[in-house]
Design an enzyme around this catalytic site. Structure first.
Site, PDB file in Angstrom:
ATOM      1  N   PHE A 126      60.702  -6.798  28.938  1.00 14.70           N
ATOM      2  CA  PHE A 126      62.065  -6.991  28.696  1.00 14.70           C
ATOM      3  C   PHE A 126      62.790  -5.609  28.572  1.00 14.70           C
ATOM      4  O   PHE A 126      62.409  -5.175  27.327  1.00 14.70           O
ATOM      5  CB  PHE A 126      62.257  -7.977  27.805  1.00 14.70           C
ATOM      6  N   ASP A 139      60.217   2.251  25.221  1.00 15.03           N
ATOM      7  CA  ASP A 139      61.228   1.453  24.890  1.00 15.03           C
ATOM      8  C   ASP A 139      61.001   0.801  23.375  1.00 15.03           C
ATOM      9  O   ASP A 139      60.109  -0.105  23.077  1.00 15.03           O
ATOM     10  CB  ASP A 139      61.625   0.223  25.713  1.00 15.03           C
ATOM     11  N   LYS A 150      68.520  -2.108  17.782  1.00 16.74           N
ATOM     12  CA  LYS A 150      68.380  -3.101  16.712  1.00 16.74           C
ATOM     13  C   LYS A 150      68.287  -2.743  15.222  1.00 16.74           C
ATOM     14  O   LYS A 150      69.325  -2.474  14.531  1.00 16.74           O
ATOM     15  CB  LYS A 150      67.141  -3.913  17.165  1.00 16.74           C
TER      16      LYS A 150
END
Length: 409
Positions: free
Chosen positions: A135, A218, A247
């Site tokens: 993802f 990532d 985040k």
């Protein structure tokens, strides 16, 4: 009219029904509109590194908002330059490292996609490889990188040139001189907190270097100390060509970044990418304060220690539903014996605990890096209660399924 009615009428339906209305937070706790307190062990999905309303976060916003919030990227600001230097230092890029700022993880991964394209265009490499079940975001570019066909299907055709391979060392043999970049997550959070195989990143680094392929990691979910290192790739002792972060670096303020290493830092040129709000003074000041507090308070080390403590607590729970844990530090997937994660999450919320179903058989937790003994003890108590509630419901369902059907006379 209730808030549920308002949400159903006014918000797009891409998120489904909201599960609660939260009005206040402090530390590891949230309060809903009825005044009920919840232990937050999801942390905004690995976002709230310092918990809710941390004084460092609050004061950084207030001080910078009263000084300078935004001037556009025609100009520089002190917080922007300071945060870039901090990220380079923490990631270990050395002098050649560079930072591009955006406003989210998806934007950071879009920048990474364009970095890969620039490398491929320069060297005649049309292919980008990512992993099955990965993802990387929901924009059209990052959705192409995301290895979930069900998510892609409503939006086809995808951006071309991306191929998905299994997350195995053997599958890395697909790397050759036609590949521009390999994009991987150290832990596949949305796939159920699934770790890469032992030695995967080292093998990927060796093979990408051999074939002139960019290795892009990532770190949206794994960065900012969450796994017990500043970044997940550091557990493997490698140096990638680029990483993406978001985040947890902002602790609740929207910010993302692409951090490049070595020759990859030379690929972007003036006009090749940009963002109106990316790297604004307010966002970079807050992220700088959040990272500074993580470092000052030893929260990277706390993530490693508390993650081990939580795993021990979960192992001690008396529930046939729990089969083990995955992940590192304070990014943990609790594996279930049956595909009932949604029921467990609902039961947890009913008991006053916020967790998340990463997939039908995995409960994900990503609490603040600031948690301590008291919060972990409370988590164990509440999660045990949630498991018991879910197990009782399963027994009733199983009994109903096993009961003989009534025959009408």
């Amino acid at each position: 009219m209730s808030w549920q009615d308002d949400a159903g009428r006014d918000l797009v339906r891409s998120f489904g029904e909201r599960m609660a209305m939260f009005v206040r937070g402090e530390g590891a706790y949230l309060w809903d509109d009825a005044g009920r307190r919840y232990l937050d062990f999801l942390g905004g999905i690995a976002v709230n590194s310092l918990g809710h309303a941390h004084p460092v976060f609050v004061s950084a916003i207030a001080a910078q908002a009263a000084t300078l919030a935004h001037v556009s990227n025609y100009f520089a600001t002190p917080p922007q330059l300071q945060l870039a230097a901090t990220l380079k230092r923490l990631a270990g890029t050395g002098e050649r490292g560079r930072v591009y700022f955006g406003n989210s993880g998806a934007e950071a991964n879009e920048a990474a996609f364009k970095l890969a394209r620039l490398h491929g265009r320069e060297s005649g490499r049309p292919r980008i490889l990512t992993l099955e079940n990965a993802f990387h975001g929901r924009t059209m570019g990052t959705l192409a990188l995301t290895g979930k066909p069900a998510m892609q299907e409503p939006f086809t055709p995808m951006v071309p040139g991306v191929e998905h391979i299994p997350a195995t060392i053997e599958a890395l043999q697909a790397l050759d001189d036609t590949v521009a970049a390999l994009v991987v997550e150290p832990i596949q959070g949305e796939a159920g907190v699934v770790e890469l195989p032992e030695g995967y990143l080292a093998a990927a680094r060796a093979l990408t270097r051999e074939h002139g392929v960019l290795l892009i990691v990532d770190e949206i979910q794994t960065g900012a100390g969450r796994t017990g290192e500043w970044f997940g790739f550091q557990h493997a002792g490698i140096t990638p060509d680029a990483i993406t972060v978001a985040k947890g670096i902002g602790g609740g303020f929207p910010i993302g970044a692409l951090i490049t290493f070595g020759e990859a830092s030379e690929l972007f040129f003036p006009g090749s990418h940009g963002s109106t709000f990316g790297g604004n003074a307010l966002g970079t000041a807050v992220a700088g304060a959040v990272l500074g507090e993580i470092e000052r308070a030893g929260l990277v080390e706390n993530a490693a220690a508390r993650g081990a403590q939580i795993r021990d607590a979960i192992a001690g729970l008396d529930s046939p539903l729990v089969t083990g844990c995955r992940g590192q530090g304070l990014l943990i997937g609790i594996a279930l014996a049956r595909p009932v994660a949604g029921a467990v999450v609902a039961a947890a919320q009913a008991h006053g605990l916020i967790v998340n179903a990463a997939n039908p058989s995995t409960v994900r937790i990503a609490p603040p890096l600031t948690i301590g003994d008291d919060e972990i003890a409370e988590f164990a108590h509440l999660f045990q209660a949630a498991l018991a509630t879910a197990s009782e419901a399963l027994l009733l369902d199983d009994a109903a399924d096993a009961a003989p059907a009534k025959v009408n006379a």
